[in-house]
Design an enzyme around this catalytic site. Sequence first.
Site: not given
Ligand SMILES: NC(=O)c1ccc[n+]([C@@H]2O[C@H](COP(=O)([O-])OP(=O)(O)OC[C@H]3O[C@@H](n4cnc5c(N)ncnc54)[C@H](OP(=O)(O)O)[C@@H]3O)[C@@H](O)[C@H]2O)c1
Lengths: 354, 354
Positions: A131, A256
């Site tokens: 991001c 950001h």
């Molecule tokens: N936040 C940002 O600004 C951003 C920007 C770019 C990229 N990212 C990337 O995008 C990804 C998600 O980030 P996020 O911020 O959305 O994280 P988050 O809010 O913690 O959400 C994680 C998601 O992954 C699922 N998950 C976790 N463990 C799992 C498993 N073992 N099997 C299946 N599903 C699973 C969770 O499902 P449950 O709800 O069922 O636990 C939830 O839907 C990460 O790799 C992060 O680095 C984030």
Amino acid sequence: MTGRPTLAVVGATGAVGTVLLTILSQRADIWGEIRLIASPRSAGRKLAVRGEEVEVVALTEDAFDGVDVALFDVPAEVAERWAPVAAARGAVVVDNSAAFRTDADVPLVVPEVNPHAARRRPRGIVSSPHCTTLSMIVALGALHAEFGLRELVVSSYQAVSGAGRAGVETLRRQLSLVAGTELGTGPGDVRRAVGDDTGPFPEPVALNVVPWAGTLCDDGWSSEEMALRDESRKVLGLPRLPVAVTCVRVPVVTAHSLTVHARFEDEVTVDRAREILATAPGVVLYDDPAAGEFPTPADVVGTDPAWVGRVRRALDDPTALELFVCGDNLRKGAALNTAQIAELVAAEASFTAP
Amino acid sequence: MTGRPTLAVVGATGAVGTVLLTILSQRADIWGEIRLIASPRSAGRKLAVRGEEVEVVALTEDAFDGVDVALFDVPAEVAERWAPVAAARGAVVVDNSAAFRTDADVPLVVPEVNPHAARRRPRGIVSSPHCTTLSMIVALGALHAEFGLRELVVSSYQAVSGAGRAGVETLRRQLSLVAGTELGTGPGDVRRAVGDDTGPFPEPVALNVVPWAGTLCDDGWSSEEMALRDESRKVLGLPRLPVAVTCVRVPVVTAHSLTVHARFEDEVTVDRAREILATAPGVVLYDDPAAGEFPTPADVVGTDPAWVGRVRRALDDPTALELFVCGDNLRKGAALNTAQIAELVAAEASFTAP
Ligand SMILES: NC(=O)c1ccc[n+]([C@@H]2O[C@H](COP(=O)([O-])OP(=O)(O)OC[C@H]3O[C@@H](n4cnc5c(N)ncnc54)[C@H](OP(=O)(O)O)[C@@H]3O)[C@@H](O)[C@H]2O)c1
Ligand SMILES: NC(=O)c1ccc[n+]([C@@H]2O[C@H](COP(=O)([O-])OP(=O)(O)OC[C@H]3O[C@@H](n4cnc5c(N)ncnc54)[C@H](OP(=O)(O)O)[C@@H]3O)[C@@H](O)[C@H]2O)c1
């Protein structure tokens, strides 16, 4: 394949997944089925997308049956294990995690900058940048196309939602503890007030800024600093671009910001830079300090473009520009870019032919 | 002059003045009388200094009778008018405002970096740099002495108390309005919640960062950006040093932070840079990310030194270092530096001879 392609959203319940469902509901609807996948913890929950309630299914091999494009918004270790599974089942994977971004056989795509790269995907996987990179790279890509980028010095002001839902919850909890107090004037008083639970951050983030994001790499660099360098080089096709960066977390919920010192091959003018930024797709030039106009995260959150302000030519170097860039890390910084990549992929002949 | 010199504090009731009284109470006591001066609004108030209650007097010509050193912590227009008055009455003025910083006949002094400059003061006035410059210049001065500085690219993370008491009150008021809410996720929602009164800032500062500090100068630069460039050059004695800077306000009460990309004449090593920073007076090296050690404003507020962390050599330029520097803008950034200058002046022969 006939009819409209089937899309899977893996991680539909997360911070990025939630925004992605909104974005899919707002953009031109090119998809047949949209399947929502998360961990077994969330199976059976219902989430709204395109005005319909859709039941979340657990992540299994079979969940990818019939899926044409799978958007992965899950932790990197989950993507690392499951993206190849989805690809083996015939889905094109668009991954939002760090798992494949530096893999030479996985293109790293920003549709406004290097759309062509999405076509060569030997592993069936396309990556979306981090991001922080995404918040600035669309504007820089446009300037690079005209001026030829030579060097970047970047500092970030990263929102807590870059660390997912846990980041947002941590800031909100800490703000409730510090608001209405006289805290922030004595050494460690904020730390004592918020307690040891600093969530995904190494230090309290309310009434503070924290010069750390990610994990420790060689020589004191953080993983997010290395990512910004590696990814900028890969997306811009400049494998030896000098990039110096310091990543800092700030008490902002979402969006950001970055200060950018960009040096180019030849002399630049602010007028031409402004023309480029004013017409570049995905960029809004918002730059009139006399009228109080410059982007701030509180104003750009929830919007799609990269907002650019404070455009100045370096006073001591006619080849360098200073910029302040702001973008929603959950929209263009994550969900929107993957939705755009998915649309690029879906528009390919193999998908649109009956 | 016989006995101990008389000190006047002009602006004793302000954000900087208040901290100055604490500092004067903590440092070795070299002063005879300490006279407290402010606007007529504050005359008659009693403030504690060196454990005694002292009555504030109004700013008049006579208030400088018998004063040897006068510390000015008042708005620039007040300093512009009254510093020459105090000097004409025989006081050496140490001014903390922007009024005289770029005057060629007024030295700009940081005791750890250019103490000698305080001796040549044709107008009887010595200036103290802006708090943003001060937060980084002690560390940079030490590195410059060894490596020879060639170029600076700086981004700031400036605390609200840099805008005085009004800045602190504005942040506290806005925090009370946003804490416990879901704000910070929609465009302009913070702005609507905090209302039109943004205090001394052009935008809401709670849940936000604002890329503006000071007034508008030529070509889109802000006065604080120009100050950081002009003052770094003057203090370091490098009148043509290239300095690129973007100043940004953050929701921190006190302690400014800066990211610094510093390029030197020759190759540098991180080991030598760390040795220099670890032994430089007025600097604390706090840099062990593996142990979670880097300075943050919430930890350094209320302390005197410049704290330096995140020391890295640029990956693509062996002559450049990256630093994260943090310092209390009201202590070293303002009150402490003027107290140190006053002590330098008082130590001169003319003052110590009976
Ligand atoms: N936040 C940002 O600004 C951003 C920007 C770019 C990229 N990212 C990337 O995008 C990804 C998600 O980030 P996020 O911020 O959305 O994280 P988050 O809010 O913690 O959400 C994680 C998601 O992954 C699922 N998950 C976790 N463990 C799992 C498993 N073992 N099997 C299946 N599903 C699973 C969770 O499902 P449950 O709800 O069922 O636990 C939830 O839907 C990460 O790799 C992060 O680095 C984030
Ligand atoms: N805040 C910082 O981080 C910082 C750092 C470096 C330098 N400075 C500079 O230091 C100066 C003071 O800043 P501050 O933040 O302490 O401001 P502040 O909190 O607003 O205090 C202003 C002080 O000046 C006095 N004053 C105002 N108008 C006056 C007048 N006409 N006659 C006599 N006294 C008058 C006030 O007295 P009353 O209480 O009686 O009104 C008060 O003591 C400014 O020039 C500022 O730029 C500030």
